[in-house]
Design a protein around this motif. Structure first.
Motif, PDB file in Angstrom:
ATOM      1  N   ALA A 737      40.253  34.866  44.832  1.00 42.44           N
ATOM      2  CA  ALA A 737      41.701  34.862  45.079  1.00 42.44           C
ATOM      3  C   ALA A 737      42.084  33.761  46.069  1.00 42.44           C
ATOM      4  O   ALA A 737      43.087  33.050  45.873  1.00 42.44           O
ATOM      5  CB  ALA A 737      42.136  36.223  45.610  1.00 42.44           C
ATOM      6  N   LEU A 738      41.303  33.580  47.141  1.00 45.73           N
ATOM      7  CA  LEU A 738      41.597  32.558  48.135  1.00 45.73           C
ATOM      8  C   LEU A 738      41.556  31.162  47.529  1.00 45.73           C
ATOM      9  O   LEU A 738      42.403  30.303  47.828  1.00 45.73           O
ATOM     10  CB  LEU A 738      40.602  32.647  49.298  1.00 45.73           C
ATOM     11  N   MET A 739      40.560  30.940  46.657  1.00 48.44           N
ATOM     12  CA  MET A 739      40.437  29.611  46.062  1.00 48.44           C
ATOM     13  C   MET A 739      41.584  29.325  45.104  1.00 48.44           C
ATOM     14  O   MET A 739      42.128  28.218  45.075  1.00 48.44           O
ATOM     15  CB  MET A 739      39.096  29.490  45.345  1.00 48.44           C
ATOM     16  N   LEU A 740      41.968  30.336  44.306  1.00 43.23           N
ATOM     17  CA  LEU A 740      43.091  30.127  43.391  1.00 43.23           C
ATOM     18  C   LEU A 740      44.384  29.856  44.164  1.00 43.23           C
ATOM     19  O   LEU A 740      45.238  29.069  43.719  1.00 43.23           O
ATOM     20  CB  LEU A 740      43.275  31.358  42.495  1.00 43.23           C
ATOM     21  N   ASN A 741      44.523  30.493  45.323  1.00 44.95           N
ATOM     22  CA  ASN A 741      45.745  30.344  46.107  1.00 44.95           C
ATOM     23  C   ASN A 741      45.722  29.142  47.052  1.00 44.95           C
ATOM     24  O   ASN A 741      46.683  28.906  47.789  1.00 44.95           O
ATOM     25  CB  ASN A 741      46.009  31.621  46.928  1.00 44.95           C
ATOM     26  N   ASN A 742      44.610  28.419  47.075  1.00 38.17           N
ATOM     27  CA  ASN A 742      44.503  27.275  47.989  1.00 38.17           C
ATOM     28  C   ASN A 742      44.185  25.984  47.240  1.00 38.17           C
ATOM     29  O   ASN A 742      43.485  25.099  47.750  1.00 38.17           O
ATOM     30  CB  ASN A 742      43.428  27.543  49.043  1.00 38.17           C
ATOM     31  N   GLY A 743      44.691  25.877  46.048  1.00 42.62           N
ATOM     32  CA  GLY A 743      44.647  24.611  45.344  1.00 42.62           C
ATOM     33  C   GLY A 743      43.424  24.358  44.499  1.00 42.62           C
ATOM     34  O   GLY A 743      43.316  23.304  43.858  1.00 42.62           O
TER      35      GLY A 743
END
Length: 850
Positions: A737-743
């Motif tokens: 989730a963090l990677m999808l939300n951070n570009g």
């Protein structure tokens, strides 16, 4: 023995043909090998395999040829394992079976004919001599000092005297002295005779026991039953989740084809195809490992049942004892002398008793007791004047109904007179010696002392005669009493040590024998059996109802003078009390109990075909202590199966979660079918090999057996597995989730998350090798497969991320340096998380994990 002119002329050829057509061949019914198609059907009819095949066909329809072929290949491998194991077991048992039918000497149409035993028919006249195997149940019409060994039917190690009698009906069970009936499969140990066949094939005493086996169905292993329930339950959830994902995907994204593919991906992630695979592999390899202890596996479910055995029912003759006689004590000159293993310590006063016992026996004895006397003489009397190899046998006086003693008349080349040696029942020897009342009473006291030790007592006497002709009766000689010999069937080497280890492992032992109570008690005391003061005999057992037997069986360690039906009843009573029963035996009389027991263990070398056919396991070398090694291996196998199941359950949670949640949250799919196949067809099966090779935990034979109905995936095991799996899933999902939300792109996020799932899988392997030690401490125990699997998983991960063709198939991005920090962080955390669950602090937060 009468001449041919004095016996019936036998059957004509047409009568033989008519009886063969009516009764069939004189052979025992045996189980047939299962055909390839039957084995195949038994494997693929499992719901697990049917679902896998259905999924493969759906992939084929959708055009995913690679996925379909991989899935079908997996099914073929499992089927192949089952078929190979079945064939290996059958071939091993065939190597033990004696296919040659014993020969029989019969009289037909007035002529002697040597024919295969299977061709003997009812009313055939058979000629019998010392050493012959009796081919059918028959009645003697002429006999000369016949004794037979009926131990395979009665369990008694002593030979039984036979005598001609008219007008008698056969007893319900074999046994008893001086009866005219002889039985198929028993052995002529002494004498000669002529008999008329009464029954052949399945109508003989052996055959009836064999037929009784047909009504006893071997019980399905508890693991198989539990596994079927687990697979059925998880499969139902898989189908429900598959439908939810497919419908949710179709409704939210209006793409029903990919929705079906997403649903199938989740089904693949949750489908428990590894569970039966683990069971098959562990039990198949377990059977191979147990074979290294010289134990052949006849029925694979018995492998895992060994670890749960609570009661070991043991037949005495040939199992605890060697089924051969040995002289243990000699009474002479008013004293009882013990005989050690060599006989070197025997005093001179005993030498005469041993000398005349040998002279009263045939020069080349076949009877076990006579062999024991000669063996003792060869050891104790070597280089003395008490062995007379150059003497000539002049006359024999056989045992008779009137006098249970036999005598041999000898003449030395140097002497002018005759030396007579007699042996037999002590009462008969006392009668020959014309002992007075006081002498007879004193002798009876000694006989009682020897017999109370479980020994067979033989009296010995001597006489001299100086002229011819020799008398017709033994009573015409002036006999002098020489002594008494006490003989017993010795305990097998290693039995006391094996029994002690079984008792330390929480297994109770019960001796079941056809022998006398005093003999059974003595054997029990010699091997260290607990509770030898309480003995139930066969007649007492007949008088007990089921409730009374159930009430007394807990405090009884010895059952004596029992017949085959009673052995079966004892096993059934123990099973009624929820005991897991292992039964050892070698005779035909053991076969029904062997088949009824949870674990039937037959002797391979001494055991009969019927016993081996009925048993679950076969001891190739007949060594009782091999059972201990097999029990230890059975416990190890169960422990490792449980570890593998917990690992599989843990592994499926992050895989299922990463397949389900992105769909419901409308995120890009984190796992595709190729990822699922990689995880389940490469890592999971390999990990099963790691756990199968894992050594046993310390103290495995110091703990009690597991409960009969203990759940394979009990509450503690499930909780441990779920906590491990959920922690990995939460960490991977958070990073995704963090990677999808951070570009980060979809392909980049998928690649790093996939690496985290793989690292979590490897961490679960290391953590679950031991549930007591940390993963780092457990590294002290070598396991070569662990490093092969770890290296293989990392190699394949490198291939699917580094090779462009594989990277495209897995929908991954090209690795860059900026991917390393999040990937390394996720890999390390996911690797260590499963081991943290075993820490005392963490377990205090989740006490239900144990």
């Amino acid at each position: 023995m009468p001449t041919l002119n004095e016996v019936p002329s036998g059957l004509r050829a047409d009568e033989v043909k008519e009886r063969l057509e009516r009764d069939g061949w004189n052979e025992l019914p045996s189980g047939r090998r299962r055909s390839f198609l039957v084995i195949l059907f038994d494997v693929v009819r499992e719901p697990m395999f049917l679902m896998l095949i259905a999924c493969g066909l759906i992939y084929l329809v959708l055009g995913s040829i690679e996925d379909a072929l991989m899935l079908m290949g997996f099914v073929v491998v499992i089927i192949g394992i089952a078929i190979v194991q079945e064939g290996r077991t059958e071939r091993a048992l065939e190597a033990l079976r004696d296919l040659s039918s014993p020969r029989a000497l019969v009289i037909r149409e007035g002529k002697q004919q040597r024919i295969p035993g299977r061709e003997v028919v009812q009313d055939d006249i058979i000629l019998l001599a010392e050493g012959d195997r009796i081919p059918a149940d028959a009645v003697l019409i002429s006999s000369s000092a016949i004794s037979t060994d009926e131990s395979l039917l009665t369990g008694e190690s002593f030979a039984v005297r036979k005598a001609c009698r008219e007008g008698m009906t056969p007893p319900a069970v074999p046994g008893g002295e001086d009866l005219p009936f002889i039985y198929s499969g028993t052995l002529m140990v002494k004498g000669r005779g002529i008999a008329r066949v009464l029954q052949t094939g399945s109508r003989t005493q052996i055959g009836r026991i064999g037929m009784a086996l047909g009504s006893l169905q071997p019980e399905e292993g508890l693991l198989q039953l539990q596994m079927r329930s687990i697979v059925r339950t998880i499969s139902m959830y898989s189908v429900v989740l598959c439908l939810i994902v497919a419908v949710a995907y179709g409704l939210t994204r209006h793409d029903w084809l990919n929705g079906l593919l997403a649903g199938l991906t989740l089904a693949m992630a949750t489908l428990p195809e590894e569970f039966p695979m683990v069971l098959v592999i562990f039990l198949a390899l377990g059977a191979w490992r147990i074979s290294r202890f010289n134990v052949l596996t006849r029925r694979v479910p018995a492998v895992e049942m060994l670890g749960a055995a609570t009661v070991l029912c043991v037949d005495k003759t040939g199992t605890l004892t060697e089924n051969r006689m040995t002289v243990r004590q000699v009474y002479a000159d008013g004293l009882i002398h013990d005989v050690d293993g060599t006989g070197d310590s025997l005093p001179e006063a005993v030498h005469e008793a041993v000398e005349y016992s040998i002279l009263a026996s045939p020069p080349d004895p076949f009877d076990p007791m006579e062999k024991a006397m000669r063996d003792l003489g060869e050891k104790a009397l070597a280089n003395t004047e008490h062995l007379h190899r150059d003497w000539e046998l002049q006359k024999e006086y056989p045992l008779s109904d009137r006098l249970l003693a036999m005598s041999h008349v000898w003449r030395s080349k140097a002497g002018s007179g005759y030396v007579i040696a007699a042996k037999g029942a002590p009462e008969a020897i006392a009668d020959l010696c014309h002992l007075g009342e006081e002498q007879t009473a004193a002798l009876h006291s000694v006989i009682e002392t020897l017999a109370s030790g479980g020994m067979r007592v033989i009296g010995v006497a001597r006489a001299a005669f100086g002229s011819r002709p020799l008398p017709e009766e033994q009573h015409d000689y002036d006999f002098t009493f020489v002594g008494l010999l006490g003989l017993e069937d010795p305990v097998r080497e290693g039995v006391p040590e094996a029994l002690r280890e079984c008792q330390e492992a929480g297994m109770r032992m019960i001796m079941i024998t056809g022998d006398y109570p005093s003999t059974a008690r003595r054997i029990g005391e010699q091997i260290g059996l607990k509770g030898t003061d309480r003995i139930i005999t066969g007649p007492e057992l007949d008088g007990m109802g089921d409730e009374e037997l159930n009430g007394q069986i807990d405090g009884t360690s010895i059952f004596a003078r029992v017949h085959p039906g009673q052995k079966l009843r004892i096993v059934e009573a123990l099973k009624h009390r929820d005991e897991v029963v292992a039964m050892t035996g070698d005779g035909v009389n053991d076969a029904p109990a062997l088949k009824a027991a949870h674990i039937g263990i037959a002797m391979g070398a001494r055991g009969t075909d019927v016993a081996r056919e009925a048993a679950s396991l076969v001891l190739v070398d007949d060594h009782f202590d091999s059972i201990v090694g097999a029990v230890k291996m059975g416990r190890r196998i169960y422990d490792n199966i449980q570890k593998a199941m917990a690992f599989i359950l843990s592994v499926h949670l992050p895989i299922a979660g990463m397949s389900l949640l992105p769909v419901l949250l409308h995120w890009p799919l984190a796992l595709l079918p190729a990822h699922i196949l990689f995880l389940e067809l490469i890592i999971d099966p390999s990990c099963s090999i790691v756990f199968e090779m894992e050594k046993e935990e310390q103290g495995i034979m110091k703990r009690p057996p597991r409960k009969l109905h203990e759940a394979l995936l009990g509450r503690k095991v499930v909780m441990r597995a779920m906590v491990q799996g959920v922690l990995i899933f939460v960490m991977v999902l958070a990073i995704y989730a963090l990677m999808l939300n951070n570009g980060y792109s979809e392909a980049e996020s998928r690649m790093i998350s996939f690496a985290g799932v793989v690292a979590g899988n490897i961490g679960l392997i290391f953590a679950n090798r031991s549930w007591k030690e940390s993963m780092f401490r457990s590294l002290r125990v070598p396991n070569p497969a662990l490093w092969w699997v770890t290296g293989g998983a990392l190699l394949f991960l490198g291939i699917v991320t580094g090779v462009p063709l594989m990277r495209d198939l897995f929908r991954f991005a090209s690795p860059e340096w900026h991917h390393l920090p999040p990937a390394l962080f996720l890999v390390i955390v996911c690797f260590l998380l499963p081991d943290i669950v075993k820490r005392p602090l963490f377990r205090s937060l989740f006490p239900s994990m144990g």
